[in-house]
Motif scaffolding. Structure first.
Motif, short mmCIF file in Angstrom:
data_model
loop_
_atom_site.label_atom_id
_atom_site.label_comp_id
_atom_site.label_asym_id
_atom_site.label_seq_id
_atom_site.Cartn_x
_atom_site.Cartn_y
_atom_site.Cartn_z
N VAL A 148 -10.01 -0.34 8.23
CA VAL A 148 -9.84 0.06 6.82
C VAL A 148 -9.70 -1.18 5.94
CG1 VAL A 148 -8.21 1.15 5.22
CG2 VAL A 148 -8.79 2.25 7.37
N ASP A 149 -10.36 -1.14 4.78
CA ASP A 149 -10.19 -2.20 3.79
C ASP A 149 -8.89 -1.90 3.04
OD1 ASP A 149 -10.14 -3.73 1.49
OD2 ASP A 149 -12.30 -3.59 1.16
N LEU A 150 -7.83 -2.64 3.38
CA LEU A 150 -6.51 -2.31 2.83
C LEU A 150 -6.44 -2.60 1.33
CD1 LEU A 150 -4.07 -3.49 5.65
CD2 LEU A 150 -4.74 -1.16 5.07
N ASP A 151 -7.16 -3.61 0.87
CA ASP A 151 -7.18 -3.88 -0.58
C ASP A 151 -7.69 -2.67 -1.34
OD1 ASP A 151 -7.34 -6.89 0.44
OD2 ASP A 151 -6.73 -6.88 -1.68
N GLU A 152 -8.73 -2.07 -0.76
CA GLU A 152 -9.31 -0.90 -1.41
C GLU A 152 -8.36 0.30 -1.28
OE1 GLU A 152 -13.13 1.77 -0.44
OE2 GLU A 152 -13.44 -0.37 -0.17
N ALA A 153 -7.80 0.45 -0.10
CA ALA A 153 -6.94 1.61 0.16
C ALA A 153 -5.70 1.61 -0.74
CB ALA A 153 -6.51 1.64 1.62
N TYR A 154 -5.22 0.42 -1.11
CA TYR A 154 -3.98 0.33 -1.89
C TYR A 154 -4.22 -0.16 -3.32
CZ TYR A 154 -1.22 1.39 2.24
OH TYR A 154 -0.66 2.03 3.32
N ALA A 155 -5.49 -0.16 -3.77
CA ALA A 155 -5.76 -0.64 -5.14
C ALA A 155 -4.96 0.19 -6.14
CB ALA A 155 -7.25 -0.53 -5.42
N TYR A 156 -4.40 -0.47 -7.13
CA TYR A 156 -3.71 0.26 -8.20
C TYR A 156 -4.75 1.01 -9.04
CZ TYR A 156 0.93 -1.88 -7.74
OH TYR A 156 2.17 -2.24 -7.29
N PRO A 157 -4.40 2.16 -9.57
CA PRO A 157 -5.31 2.84 -10.49
C PRO A 157 -5.41 2.06 -11.80
CG PRO A 157 -3.20 3.97 -10.42
CD PRO A 157 -3.14 2.88 -9.39
N ALA A 158 -6.48 2.30 -12.56
CA ALA A 158 -6.72 1.54 -13.80
C ALA A 158 -5.54 1.65 -14.77
CB ALA A 158 -8.00 2.04 -14.45
N GLU A 159 -4.89 2.81 -14.79
CA GLU A 159 -3.79 3.01 -15.76
C GLU A 159 -2.63 2.03 -15.53
OE1 GLU A 159 -1.34 6.72 -14.89
OE2 GLU A 159 -2.91 6.93 -13.39
N ALA A 160 -2.57 1.46 -14.32
CA ALA A 160 -1.46 0.54 -14.01
C ALA A 160 -1.56 -0.77 -14.78
CB ALA A 160 -1.42 0.27 -12.51
N ALA A 161 -2.72 -1.01 -15.41
CA ALA A 161 -2.83 -2.22 -16.26
C ALA A 161 -2.32 -1.93 -17.66
CB ALA A 161 -4.29 -2.67 -16.31
N GLN A 162 -2.13 -0.66 -18.00
CA GLN A 162 -1.80 -0.27 -19.38
C GLN A 162 -0.33 0.07 -19.56
OE1 GLN A 162 -4.36 -0.64 -21.28
NE2 GLN A 162 -5.75 -0.85 -19.55
N ARG A 163 0.31 0.58 -18.52
CA ARG A 163 1.71 1.03 -18.64
C ARG A 163 2.43 0.74 -17.34
NH1 ARG A 163 3.07 5.36 -15.31
NH2 ARG A 163 1.33 6.55 -14.50
N ALA A 164 3.76 0.78 -17.41
CA ALA A 164 4.52 0.53 -16.18
C ALA A 164 4.15 1.61 -15.16
CB ALA A 164 6.01 0.58 -16.48
N PHE A 165 3.61 1.16 -14.04
CA PHE A 165 3.21 2.06 -12.96
C PHE A 165 4.05 1.65 -11.76
CE2 PHE A 165 0.82 3.45 -9.33
CZ PHE A 165 0.20 4.64 -9.72
N VAL A 166 4.93 2.53 -11.34
CA VAL A 166 5.91 2.14 -10.32
C VAL A 166 5.52 2.70 -8.96
CG1 VAL A 166 8.34 2.11 -9.68
CG2 VAL A 166 7.70 2.12 -12.10
N ARG A 167 5.31 1.77 -8.05
CA ARG A 167 4.97 2.13 -6.67
C ARG A 167 6.15 1.69 -5.81
NH1 ARG A 167 -0.28 -0.79 -4.37
NH2 ARG A 167 -1.28 1.21 -4.81
N SER A 168 6.59 2.56 -4.92
CA SER A 168 7.64 2.12 -3.99
C SER A 168 7.03 1.93 -2.61
CB SER A 168 8.79 3.12 -3.94
OG SER A 168 8.34 4.36 -3.44
N ASN A 169 7.63 1.03 -1.86
CA ASN A 169 7.18 0.80 -0.49
C ASN A 169 8.39 0.76 0.43
OD1 ASN A 169 5.54 0.21 1.72
ND2 ASN A 169 5.84 -1.99 1.46
N PHE A 170 8.37 1.63 1.42
CA PHE A 170 9.47 1.73 2.38
C PHE A 170 8.92 1.85 3.79
CE2 PHE A 170 11.98 2.89 -1.27
CZ PHE A 170 13.25 2.45 -0.95
N VAL A 171 9.76 1.45 4.73
CA VAL A 171 9.50 1.77 6.12
C VAL A 171 10.68 2.62 6.59
CG1 VAL A 171 10.54 -0.42 6.92
CG2 VAL A 171 9.01 0.84 8.44
#
Ligand SMILES: NC(=O)c1ccc[n+]([C@@H]2O[C@H](COP(=O)([O-])OP(=O)(O)OC[C@H]3O[C@@H](n4cnc5c(N)ncnc54)[C@H](OP(=O)(O)O)[C@@H]3O)[C@@H](O)[C@H]2O)c1
Length: 253
Positions: free
Chosen positions: A22-45
């Motif tokens: 899998v191309d991880l860059d592609e799989a986890y790319a932020y959506p375009a809206e994340a350049a316009q407003r605070a887009f909060v992604r959490s990462n946990f294990v």
């Protein structure tokens, strides 16, 4: 790493064993809206039975593939947001970005290295900690009730921003990051901050690694604090797998 369940994108091959990595860059790319407003992604294990820590650390949960995703998500972000509990427990340091990634970030219009932003009511962070001896000044999001002396000491090594009276109000905190052009927000928790972001309706994505082990009872999960009034519906974007770990990406529905 292989894809078990695809979101929008190429169809699954008949046999996942024959699928390309899998191309991880592609799989986890932020959506375009994340350049316009605070887009909060959490990462946990977490462990297969839901624990987010073992003896106060997340390290025992993550394997090599989780560390790869953890790093990549940092490299895709504008800022890494953490609660002070995690920064203290995990002895947080700066985000490390290799040269090749710095170039890719620059080409994508991002700063070479994302700063770390720490949320704290107490301002109980050691200005001599490794987090502050870095090329990019961290941001300390705190409140008026934090002792002035501590705030003063931290302002020598970080940008200290007041976002509330008794505690950090998360909407103004996100606005403060947005003002600085830091809209792709990656939060690494911890569980207390994570639950507040979710309760405030500010969490857009959850990236969750499920590690193939049981941690037993009495551990923190990925949300800590007062129970919510309701639930937050999420939609599954992808399921990836490597060895026995699962990598889930959810978006708020
Ligand atoms: N499995 C994983 O992926 C993962 C990820 C992260 C953390 N963890 C684990 O989680 C544990 C830490 O949990 P935690 O819940 O204590 O972590 P946390 O959410 O990082 O830290 C809680 C602290 O953050 C500050 N804080 C949070 N929200 C605030 C607000 N609205 N206003 C002001 N301050 C706020 C407070 O700091 P002050 O006390 O300074 O006021 C609070 O005590 C550790 O064992 C760590 O290893 C696991």
């Amino acid at each position: 790493m292989r894809r078990l369940l695809a979101g929008p994108g190429p169809a699954l091959p008949e046999s996942p064993a024959g699928a390309p990595d899998v191309d991880l860059d592609e799989a986890y790319a932020y959506p375009a809206e994340a350049a316009q407003r605070a887009f909060v992604r959490s990462n946990f294990v977490c462990s297969a039975d839901g624990a987010a820590e073992v003896d106060g650390r997340s390290g025992p949960l993550g394997g090599a593939a989780d560390r790869r995703v953890f790093q990549l998500l940092r490299w895709l972000s504008d800022v890494v947001l953490v609660g002070a509990g995690t920064a203290r427990h995990e002895n947080y340091g700066p985000v490390v970005v290799p040269v090749e990634r710095r170039e890719r970030r620059r080409a994508a219009g991002l700063a070479e290295v994302p700063p770390v932003a720490v949320v704290t009511a107490s301002a109980g962070l050691d200005p001599a900690a490794r987090l502050f001896a870095v090329e990019v000044r961290p941001i300390v999001l705190t409140c008026a009730a934090a002792p002035a002396e501590r705030r003063r000491a931290l302002s020598a090594v970080a940008d200290v921003v007041l976002c509330g009276e008794e505690s950090v109000e998360l909407e103004p905190a996100m606005a403060a990051l947005t003002e600085r052009g830091l809209t792709r927000v990656l939060t690494e928790g911890g569980p207390t901050l994570h639950a507040q972001l979710g309760a405030a309706g500010l969490l857009d994505e959850l990236c969750l690694t499920v590690a193939p082990l049981l941690a037993g009872p009495g551990r923190l999960g990925i949300g800590q604090g007062a129970p919510w009034d309701g639930t937050v519906a999420m939609r599954l974007i992808h399921v990836l797998a490597e060895e026995d770990s699962l990598f889930l990406r959810y978006r708020r529905a």
